[in-house]
Design an enzyme around this catalytic site. Structure first.
Site: not given
Ligand code: NOJ
Length: 757
Positions: A282
């Site tokens: 993530d």
């Molecule tokens: C953080 C989030 O937790 C995740 O769900 C998302 O896909 C990513 N950022 C990318 O934006």
């Protein structure tokens, strides 16, 4: 016999085709791996963000130079096919090996045509509609250059304080698994080589939906028993459905951040579940492990690679430290090769090596994005997601006549209609609720409007809750002035529609709440509107279960509309005016108060259960001040008609390990309106080698029944359906007695018993 032979031939042909394709891919990727330098391999593992769409705190700089140098494997959050084409050109014309990039985005519930937030979508219990929503999202995103979406989010959640409950499918692992499969099918189609399919990314692996105290990014800690029986199913179902990628979660699992957890990423995901795609972290998942306290950037990057992470989102920990780690013997070249190969394979599967501009047809957006056809489907799907929570004296549907006062801070907002995580939407496009209602009522009814209150009394809170250009244009007038205007507007109305609840950014990422009531000033407005004595319909906007105990007692009609997407306003009108009979059923329990959280229908009995129907008994598992029951249980939702269930009949009271039985129930539409009903099957394993929940959803069927007619709904029960993870984490069924329960929600069920020998 002939049919069997044809079937066998088909299966063999498909298998041979897949084997040939895999062999071709291996050949291609292995050849490329011979040419690629160590730096370029590490470059493939790097995923910077463009900073165009904000979904996190860090940004990477000078992406263009890095692309030319072969230091980028893909980029995300860039919108617009022409921009994407230009960036792809840098990679395939100006980098040494001309390896195409992948372009990702959080296409979570639609692209420009936005569907309901996932929690709402799940309340439709309509797997075809859910698959179709993902398919339309894939068509639109791919038309605009995107080939990879960070969706589906399949984290089971039992805690309404957690804002990201909005992004998932609620509290049930079985339903979550079915939805995960439908989404993967919708995004990826039969294979990824078609230009309107995109690669899915299942997130957030694992257990992200269970943070302590519902606070985002917080610690998670649970037994393996609970993990496998209650949380893992949706991830596994997505893998079984062929998800191309998986995203590691921010939280720790067993004291090790998921991003560095080898047991999770390799032993479970790859060895046990046979996942063969790639794993991405993530946003800054690697560098955050420094804060988690398990080492400096070099250490955590090496740990992530060794755990089984292939791609580093934003941290640039791989890019800046892996070479050094290799020189120092902290990682092996084989580990880097493996990760690199997985990224190249994904690009191969997407067809990017045959045509790097496959998703860059600049004539597509005008024809394929936000089309009337897509919008009509989104509108229908939105109306299926709404849940009618209360409807005293059949106040709903309202007639298209007289004067309708629409009051509340959410009545006149375009930007709040699509809901959180609608990053590609054009915020000027959705209709406001007022516009939607007026369009549907036409000239038959007059719609009048007053804001009535701001979102929250505290302006700083309102600012935090309306991020990402989703402002509700805070009114500078005093609370009293706003209220006075609303009461005057309502004075001549025949019915009041109160558009209250959360703003769209009050749920979603980093939007946890400890008080999950309708905000103070809005609640006050609602009380004053009720005092007028006029019929009041509460149209509730929310991304999470709210505490509605007071509202349930005093407001005659409550329609929970979540955030219904770009066409929400029309869909709300369809249901309020009765063009559509609501059929949504909750996939998350609504608590009576926040102290009951975590609350879920599939709890364990404990050694001191409360007798059914009772509230309090000393030395029993209960509360002094409130019953154990939720306000609205899992599976609950009303219709404009009424359904009656017969007793459950079983085709046999006994089955053996190879047998199966059928449970049937007759459902009758007793009302005057045709409607859909979601018939739900629950099972309880009465005695186990480990404790088992009081009920678990094991099947459902959404049926359309005409007024006055009946339908017999049948469920097939096999021993496979009765399996669970035992103490040794073996997936087994055990002989014994089982209760079969069927009903229109998890509370009101009819039951029968059978024995598995
Ligand atoms: C953080 C989030 O937790 C995740 O769900 C998302 O896909 C990513 N950022 C990318 O934006």
């Amino acid at each position: 016999m002939k049919k069997l032979l044809i079937l066998l031939f088909c299966v063999l042909s498909v298998t041979t085709f897949a084997q040939n394709r895999d062999a071709e891919m291996d050949l291609f990727v292995n050849k490329l791996m011979k040419k690629i330098t160590l730096d370029e391999k590490i470059g493939q593992l790097n995923l910077p963000v463009t900073g165009e769409i904000t979904t996190g705190q860090a940004k990477n700089s000078d992406i263009a130079t890095k692309i030319r140098e072969g230091k980028v494997g893909g980029v995300f959050n860039l919108k617009g096919v022409e921009k994407i084409k230009e960036i792809q050109r840098l990679a395939v014309q100006e980098s040494r090996l001309k390896i195409p990039l992948i372009f990702g985005m959080d296409v979570v519930h639609g692209y420009e045509t936005v569907f309901p937030i996932p929690l709402g979508l799940s309340c439709s219990w309509d797997m075809n509609a859910i698959e179709q929503s993902a398919h339309i999202a894939a068509i639109e995103a791919s038309a605009d250059g995107i080939c990879w979406t960070f969706s589906p989010m399949v984290d089971v959640c039992r805690d309404a304080r957690w804002g990201r409950i909005a992004e998932g499918s609620g509290e049930d692992p079985f339903l979550g698994g079915e939805i995960a499969k439908a989404m993967i099918k919708g995004y990826q189609g039969k294979n990824l080589s078609q230009k309107n399919n995109i690669m899915a990314c299942v997130k957030h692996f694992a257990l992200y939906g269970a943070p302590d105290a519902g606070r985002d990014y917080n610690t998670v800690d649970m037994s393996h028993q609970r993990m496998f029986n209650e949380y893992m199913r949706p991830y596994q179902a997505a893998v079984e459905a062929g998800a191309g990628s998986v995203m590691a979660s921010f939280n720790e699992v067993d004291g090790v951040p998921a991003t560095a957890n080898k047991w999770l990423m390799t032993d479970v995901l790859r060895n046990q579940w046979k996942f063969n795609g790639f794993v991405v972290t993530d946003f800054t998942g690697i560098s955050e492990m420094i804060q988690h306290g398990i080492g400096d950037l070099q250490t955590v990057s090496a740990r992530a690679l060794k755990a089984g992470i292939d791609m580093d989102m934003v941290s640039e920990g791989f890019l800046s430290t892996l070479k050094k780690s290799l020189m120092e013997g902290k990682v092996t070249e084989a580990q880097i090769n493996l990760a690199c190969k997985r990224i190249l394979e994904a690009k191969y599967k997407l067809g990017l090596f045959s045509d790097p501009y496959k998703y860059c047809d600049i004539t597509r957006p005008a024809k394929e994005i936000y089309t009337t056809e897509h919008r009509d489907i989104a509108r229908k799907t939105a109306s299926e997601s709404f849940v009618l929570l209360k409807n005293e004296h059949n106040l709903l549907p309202i007639k298209k006549q007289g004067t309708i006062a629409v009051v509340g801070p959410l009545a006149n907002s375009k930007a709040n209609m699509p809901g959180t995580w609608s990053v590609a939407v054009d915020l000027k496009m959705p209709a406001t609720l007022i516009e939607g209602l007026q369009t549907i009522a036409g000239d038959k009814a007059q719609i009048v409007y007053a804001k009535g209150s701001n979102l929250a009394g505290d302006s700083a809170y309102e600012a935090r809750a309306t991020a990402f250009s989703r402002s509700l244009n805070r009114d500078e007038r005093s609370d009293e002035e706003l209220l006075k205007e609303a009461l005057q507007t309502a004075q001549n109305a025949d019915v009041i529609v109160a558009a209250l609840g959360e703003s769209s950014e009050m749920s979603g990422e980093s939007s946890s709440r400890t008080n999950i009531n309708i905000p103070d000033v809005q609640q006050h407005l609602l009380k004053e509107l009720l005092k007028t004595g006029k019929p009041v319909v509460l149209v509730l906007f929310t991304g999470r279960p709210l505490v509605l105990t007071w509202e349930n007692e005093h407001v005659p009609a409550i329609l929970n509309v979540w955030f219904g997407g770009s066409e929400a306003a029309y869909a709300i009108g369809d249901v309020l005016f009765g063009n559509v009979n609501p059929s949504g059923k909750l996939t998350t329990s609504f608590p009576q108060n926040v102290g009951q959280i975590p609350i879920h229908y599939n709890y364990k009995n404990t050694g001191r259960p409360l007798e059914e129907g009772k509230w309090f008994e000393k030395f029993r598992s209960n509360y002094l001040d409130v019953s154990n029951d939720p306000l609205y249980p899992f599976g609950y939702g009303l219709s404009y008609t009424q359904f009656e269930y017969s007793n459950v009949t079983l085709s046999s009271p006994v089955i053996d390990g190879k047998g199966e039985l059928t449970a049937s129930v007759k459902v009758t539409n007793k009302g005057k309106i045709d409607g859909y009903e979601v018939v739900q099957l629950y099972i309880r394993d009465l005695v186990g080698s480990v404790t088992r929940p009081v009920k678990e959803l094991k099947g459902f069927d959404k049926v359309f029944i005409k007024s006055g007619e009946s339908q017999t709904v049948k469920f097939r029960i096999t021993p496979d359906l009765l399996k669970f993870y035992n103490y040794d984490l073996k997936y087994v069924w055990e002989p014994g007695d089982f209760d079969v329960m069927i009903g229109g929600n998890s509370r009101d069920v009819k039951s029968a018993r059978f024995t598995l020998k």
